[in-house]
Write a protein that holds these residues in place. Sequence first.
Motif, PDB file in Angstrom:
ATOM      1  N   LYS A 191     -10.950  -2.931 -25.641  1.00 29.49           N
ATOM      2  CA  LYS A 191     -12.112  -2.402 -24.920  1.00 29.49           C
ATOM      3  C   LYS A 191     -13.395  -2.765 -25.658  1.00 29.49           C
ATOM      4  O   LYS A 191     -14.405  -3.111 -25.024  1.00 29.49           O
ATOM      5  CB  LYS A 191     -12.005  -0.886 -24.764  1.00 29.49           C
ATOM      6  CG  LYS A 191     -13.136  -0.292 -23.918  1.00 29.49           C
ATOM      7  CD  LYS A 191     -12.990   1.204 -23.746  1.00 29.49           C
ATOM      8  CE  LYS A 191     -14.070   1.738 -22.802  1.00 29.49           C
ATOM      9  NZ  LYS A 191     -15.436   1.433 -23.272  1.00 29.49           N
ATOM     10  N   GLU A 200      -5.727  -0.798 -27.265  1.00 26.75           N
ATOM     11  CA  GLU A 200      -6.677  -0.528 -26.191  1.00 26.75           C
ATOM     12  C   GLU A 200      -8.090  -0.344 -26.748  1.00 26.75           C
ATOM     13  O   GLU A 200      -9.072  -0.830 -26.162  1.00 26.75           O
ATOM     14  CB  GLU A 200      -6.253   0.721 -25.416  1.00 26.75           C
ATOM     15  CG  GLU A 200      -4.995   0.554 -24.579  1.00 26.75           C
ATOM     16  CD  GLU A 200      -5.189  -0.412 -23.421  1.00 26.75           C
ATOM     17  OE1 GLU A 200      -6.314  -0.492 -22.889  1.00 26.75           O
ATOM     18  OE2 GLU A 200      -4.213  -1.086 -23.060  1.00 26.75           O
ATOM     19  N   THR A 201      -8.208   0.328 -27.893  1.00 26.08           N
ATOM     20  CA  THR A 201      -9.511   0.541 -28.509  1.00 26.08           C
ATOM     21  C   THR A 201     -10.156  -0.789 -28.881  1.00 26.08           C
ATOM     22  O   THR A 201     -11.335  -1.043 -28.605  1.00 26.08           O
ATOM     23  CB  THR A 201      -9.382   1.421 -29.766  1.00 26.08           C
ATOM     24  OG1 THR A 201      -8.868   2.697 -29.393  1.00 26.08           O
ATOM     25  CG2 THR A 201     -10.733   1.606 -30.449  1.00 26.08           C
ATOM     26  N   ASP A 206      -0.364  -0.486 -32.235  1.00 23.50           N
ATOM     27  CA  ASP A 206       0.285   0.270 -31.170  1.00 23.50           C
ATOM     28  C   ASP A 206      -0.625   0.253 -29.944  1.00 23.50           C
ATOM     29  O   ASP A 206      -1.756  -0.249 -29.981  1.00 23.50           O
ATOM     30  CB  ASP A 206       0.605   1.695 -31.620  1.00 23.50           C
ATOM     31  CG  ASP A 206      -0.635   2.496 -32.030  1.00 23.50           C
ATOM     32  OD1 ASP A 206      -1.753   2.187 -31.553  1.00 23.50           O
ATOM     33  OD2 ASP A 206      -0.487   3.435 -32.828  1.00 23.50           O
ATOM     34  N   SER A 207      -0.146   0.810 -28.856  1.00 19.07           N
ATOM     35  CA  SER A 207      -0.874   0.726 -27.586  1.00 19.07           C
ATOM     36  C   SER A 207      -2.259   1.350 -27.657  1.00 19.07           C
ATOM     37  O   SER A 207      -3.238   0.780 -27.162  1.00 19.07           O
ATOM     38  CB  SER A 207      -0.066   1.405 -26.468  1.00 19.07           C
ATOM     39  OG  SER A 207       1.129   0.704 -26.229  1.00 19.07           O
ATOM     40  N   GLU A 208      -2.369   2.516 -28.294  1.00 18.03           N
ATOM     41  CA  GLU A 208      -3.658   3.207 -28.346  1.00 18.03           C
ATOM     42  C   GLU A 208      -4.689   2.408 -29.125  1.00 18.03           C
ATOM     43  O   GLU A 208      -5.822   2.223 -28.670  1.00 18.03           O
ATOM     44  CB  GLU A 208      -3.483   4.589 -28.981  1.00 18.03           C
ATOM     45  CG  GLU A 208      -4.779   5.395 -29.021  1.00 18.03           C
ATOM     46  CD  GLU A 208      -4.582   6.786 -29.591  1.00 18.03           C
ATOM     47  OE1 GLU A 208      -5.597   7.483 -29.783  1.00 18.03           O
ATOM     48  OE2 GLU A 208      -3.425   7.173 -29.851  1.00 18.03           O
ATOM     49  N   ASN A 209      -4.310   1.915 -30.307  1.00 21.40           N
ATOM     50  CA  ASN A 209      -5.248   1.145 -31.109  1.00 21.40           C
ATOM     51  C   ASN A 209      -5.571  -0.202 -30.457  1.00 21.40           C
ATOM     52  O   ASN A 209      -6.690  -0.690 -30.548  1.00 21.40           O
ATOM     53  CB  ASN A 209      -4.696   0.938 -32.514  1.00 21.40           C
ATOM     54  CG  ASN A 209      -4.904   2.142 -33.404  1.00 21.40           C
ATOM     55  OD1 ASN A 209      -6.030   2.514 -33.704  1.00 21.40           O
ATOM     56  ND2 ASN A 209      -3.823   2.781 -33.808  1.00 21.40           N
ATOM     57  N   ARG A 212      -1.020  -7.210 -23.098  1.00 19.87           N
ATOM     58  CA  ARG A 212      -2.110  -6.234 -22.979  1.00 19.87           C
ATOM     59  C   ARG A 212      -3.456  -6.920 -23.184  1.00 19.87           C
ATOM     60  O   ARG A 212      -4.429  -6.642 -22.484  1.00 19.87           O
ATOM     61  CB  ARG A 212      -1.945  -5.121 -24.023  1.00 19.87           C
ATOM     62  CG  ARG A 212      -0.664  -4.328 -23.918  1.00 19.87           C
ATOM     63  CD  ARG A 212      -0.483  -3.436 -25.142  1.00 19.87           C
ATOM     64  NE  ARG A 212      -0.421  -4.210 -26.386  1.00 19.87           N
ATOM     65  CZ  ARG A 212      -0.196  -3.696 -27.596  1.00 19.87           C
ATOM     66  NH1 ARG A 212      -0.030  -2.388 -27.717  1.00 19.87           N
ATOM     67  NH2 ARG A 212      -0.155  -4.466 -28.662  1.00 19.87           N
ATOM     68  N   THR A 247      -4.439  -7.877 -31.785  1.00 18.55           N
ATOM     69  CA  THR A 247      -3.643  -6.681 -31.480  1.00 18.55           C
ATOM     70  C   THR A 247      -2.186  -6.840 -31.903  1.00 18.55           C
ATOM     71  O   THR A 247      -1.348  -6.002 -31.579  1.00 18.55           O
ATOM     72  CB  THR A 247      -3.686  -6.373 -29.972  1.00 18.55           C
ATOM     73  OG1 THR A 247      -3.141  -7.496 -29.242  1.00 18.55           O
ATOM     74  CG2 THR A 247      -5.112  -6.138 -29.503  1.00 18.55           C
ATOM     75  N   GLY A 259      -3.973   0.529 -37.637  1.00 18.88           N
ATOM     76  CA  GLY A 259      -4.950   0.530 -36.552  1.00 18.88           C
ATOM     77  C   GLY A 259      -6.368   0.743 -37.050  1.00 18.88           C
ATOM     78  O   GLY A 259      -7.315   0.114 -36.566  1.00 18.88           O
ATOM     79  N   GLU A 260      -6.519   1.623 -38.033  1.00 20.66           N
ATOM     80  CA  GLU A 260      -7.847   1.862 -38.597  1.00 20.66           C
ATOM     81  C   GLU A 260      -8.358   0.622 -39.325  1.00 20.66           C
ATOM     82  O   GLU A 260      -9.539   0.292 -39.243  1.00 20.66           O
ATOM     83  CB  GLU A 260      -7.787   3.061 -39.548  1.00 20.66           C
ATOM     84  CG  GLU A 260      -7.636   4.392 -38.828  1.00 20.66           C
ATOM     85  CD  GLU A 260      -7.354   5.539 -39.776  1.00 20.66           C
ATOM     86  OE1 GLU A 260      -7.669   6.691 -39.421  1.00 20.66           O
ATOM     87  OE2 GLU A 260      -6.793   5.295 -40.876  1.00 20.66           O
ATOM     88  N   ARG A 299      -9.712  -1.756 -36.844  1.00 16.39           N
ATOM     89  CA  ARG A 299     -10.993  -1.295 -36.319  1.00 16.39           C
ATOM     90  C   ARG A 299     -12.123  -1.529 -37.330  1.00 16.39           C
ATOM     91  O   ARG A 299     -13.257  -1.799 -36.941  1.00 16.39           O
ATOM     92  CB  ARG A 299     -10.902   0.185 -35.930  1.00 16.39           C
ATOM     93  CG  ARG A 299     -10.236   0.392 -34.563  1.00 16.39           C
ATOM     94  CD  ARG A 299     -10.229   1.846 -34.183  1.00 16.39           C
ATOM     95  NE  ARG A 299      -9.074   2.540 -34.728  1.00 16.39           N
ATOM     96  CZ  ARG A 299      -9.050   3.831 -35.046  1.00 16.39           C
ATOM     97  NH1 ARG A 299     -10.136   4.571 -34.908  1.00 16.39           N
ATOM     98  NH2 ARG A 299      -7.957   4.385 -35.515  1.00 16.39           N
TER      99      ARG A 299
END
Length: 221
Positions: A183, A179-180, A174-177, A203, A170, A146-147, A150
């Motif tokens: 967004k 969403e980041t 995972d869901s959290e990353n 998503r 994506t 995820g990092e 980003r």
Amino acid sequence: MTNSIEIKQASKAYQRKNQTPVQALDKLDLKAESGDFIAVLGPSGCGKSTLMLSAGGLLEVDSGQVVINGQDLSQLSSSQKAEFRAKNVAYVYQEFHLIPYLNVIDNVRIADLALGSGSEQKAEEILKKFGLAERAQHLPSELSVGEQQRVALSRAIYSGAKIILADEPTGNLDSENAETVLKALKDFTEEGGIVIMVTHDDRAVAYAAKKLSMSAGQWSA
């Protein structure tokens, strides 16, 4: 300034030895302007990747036009096209494409390093926005998946390009990353940018304002 990308009647075929050519794009049209967030859907092999490569000028179409901010890419030489693309279009891939021996902040500033230009402060501010300030001196191998994504998105935003072409951004998250990342892409369009995103992720589709489905190189109903 209003940003725009327009694909007009674009066709692209791949010739395979002793086989029927594969028509990846078939007189395809697409228009996007500042604020547009478009999700491109479709099965494997329908032409999505060819669309993304052609939209950014990494692949020449056989016929038709790709026009970015009023500039017909076919009118540019290879070097002019590379320079124009660097200023106007950024790619975000599922595989990240980070330079393994460069730390995070240098990966974000990669386009400027050879020239000794750019703003380290700007890069630091973007990394802070993505919760990566403490990772600035780390190598990609020291980051989570995820990092790494980003960082790849930070690099795209740092470039200053107003068009982001995202290929399954994506897919590994995972869901959290996810969403980041999503967004951030939505915020980018709300600030006047354009996002065209290939995805199979529900998503991601939910974040897009417009959904287009491809089949055999054309838009399907």
